[in-house]
Design a protein around this motif. Sequence first.
Motif, PDB file in Angstrom:
ATOM      1  N   TRP A  91       1.109   1.981   1.226  1.00  0.00           N
ATOM      2  CA  TRP A  91       0.948   1.329  -0.140  1.00  0.00           C
ATOM      3  C   TRP A  91       1.842   1.613  -1.156  1.00  0.00           C
ATOM      4  O   TRP A  91       2.705   0.780  -1.593  1.00  0.00           O
TER       5      TRP A  91
ATOM      6  N   LEU B 298       3.016  -1.494  -3.488  1.00  0.00           N
ATOM      7  CA  LEU B 298       1.830  -2.494  -3.317  1.00  0.00           C
ATOM      8  C   LEU B 298       0.673  -1.483  -4.353  1.00  0.00           C
ATOM      9  O   LEU B 298      -0.167  -2.453  -4.676  1.00  0.00           O
TER      10      LEU B 298
ATOM     11  N   THR C 228      -8.128  -5.900  -1.538  1.00  0.00           N
ATOM     12  CA  THR C 228      -7.474  -6.338  -2.540  1.00  0.00           C
ATOM     13  C   THR C 228      -7.562  -7.726  -2.601  1.00  0.00           C
ATOM     14  O   THR C 228      -6.836  -8.806  -3.277  1.00  0.00           O
TER      15      THR C 228
ATOM     16  N   THR D 153      -1.842  -2.414   6.412  1.00  0.00           N
ATOM     17  CA  THR D 153      -1.816  -3.904   6.128  1.00  0.00           C
ATOM     18  C   THR D 153      -2.999  -4.729   6.116  1.00  0.00           C
ATOM     19  O   THR D 153      -3.405  -5.244   5.126  1.00  0.00           O
TER      20      THR D 153
ATOM     21  N   ASP E  15      -5.016  -5.814   2.618  1.00  0.00           N
ATOM     22  CA  ASP E  15      -5.232  -7.297   2.365  1.00  0.00           C
ATOM     23  C   ASP E  15      -6.667  -7.626   2.084  1.00  0.00           C
ATOM     24  O   ASP E  15      -7.187  -8.247   1.313  1.00  0.00           O
TER      25      ASP E  15
END
Length: 482
Positions: A131, A136, A481, A474, A478
């Motif tokens: 991340w 991210l 968040t 990933t 997803d």
Amino acid sequence: MIITNELEARIVHLLEHWDAAPVRTDSSSIELLYTELDREPSLTRAWEALAVLRLTLPTRDDVYGFARAVKLNGAQVAVDALPSPVNWSPFGRTADVVIISRGVVADVHTTVHTKGTTGIQRVARETVSRWASLGLATPVAWSEEHLAPRLLSAEEAASLSGRSDGESSTNNEPITLVIPLGGTYVIPELTIEPWRNLRLSAIGQFASTSLTGIGFDTVPVTSTETAAAPIAERFPRYLDALGWADRVAAISEAAATEYRGWRRMLVGSGRMGPEIESIPLAAEVSQPGKSAHDRARSALDIKDQAPFVLVVGSHEPRKNHLAILYAAEVLWREGHDFQLAFIGGNAWGAEMFTREVARLKDSGHPISIVSGAGDDIVFGAYYHAAFSVFPSLNEGFGLPVVESLASGTPVITSAYGSMREIAEQYGGVVLVDPRNDQSLIEAMRTLLTDSALLESLTRQAQKVTPKTWDSYATEVFDYLTR
């Protein structure tokens, strides 16, 4: 309260977060702050005002106390009565500050301060480092006073990405505190520190920031006898923090079942609890080169003339390593020729295991122990092994089971929970009752003597292609968040 330029900027940031930024020249930001707090003295605003003004993530008591003071005496009196920030002084600031309004903060305090390569640390490193590299999320640890998160030091960042030994120091580096306003605060590791869970609970209960986390297991509750006393005592604080979270990504369906059971109990405290979803872990094993093979052979004293049986995991009672030692001794006395190796560090309650290993070695049995092994030795050992053994009493996932299969090596593991899930998904596994010594003995005996079965299980294992860490990182990002 002395309004410095830095404090003025923080107050303006807070007011913008409240959609109340100053637009009139005749009204200062602090006066507008007083007005907004008097107009809406909510617990959320109390948390956010305390965090921004004091540069400290407040506890539940802090929030209630400040909100009551605002209602009783007015915002100006309540704010003026606040102590100065710990990391600020009349002679200048001792820390920088970044306020994150819409981003993602990932709390990896324990992970970057340990050499541990347990499943929890591996998951935190594999996810958060990805991340961070993609921009991210902002990984954080906590200040020395344990009052607020801060950006990682260079050594901590290296530890997160696996380039350091985990012994980090920030004494000579400037500190940058991180104050989350809005966005998402992710707990990707187990938090057992009481001071941290007090402040995380308040984030979930009061802040507009969304609190989410990865759920590993509830072993200290469901299998208390197998958990170290300090962990069992502190684990309820961790669950209290998660009780205020919005979402928890469990690492297996078995773990999700445990967390859903815990969530049902929260009704008695007036809480709904988090949404819980199962997102099974990844497992990647690199093909070891000749040097890794050689290091594994040397570290574990692997000989070619006898089958090599591998056990990966710490020696805490939950891993059931005493049962493996007993089964091995029975089989050696029956005349079976094989080598046994354990890769994993000592843990609480490992004294009897250590004594039994010493006794067996003194008796001339081929057994070896390696602690603190790197991935190259672990993966090399998997490829050398005829099969591995992992009869744990309770696991959130059972990473060594998947890593063994991904190496093409069959596994003997427990017939329930997450370990059974793995067996049903992949194959290449022999299931046993970990509480029945005879079940484990028979399984090991069979794989040592039935070459056709071992070859069939090996072919099944060689077809295993687990989820990659990129994919898991990933998927869980997803979800958490969302």
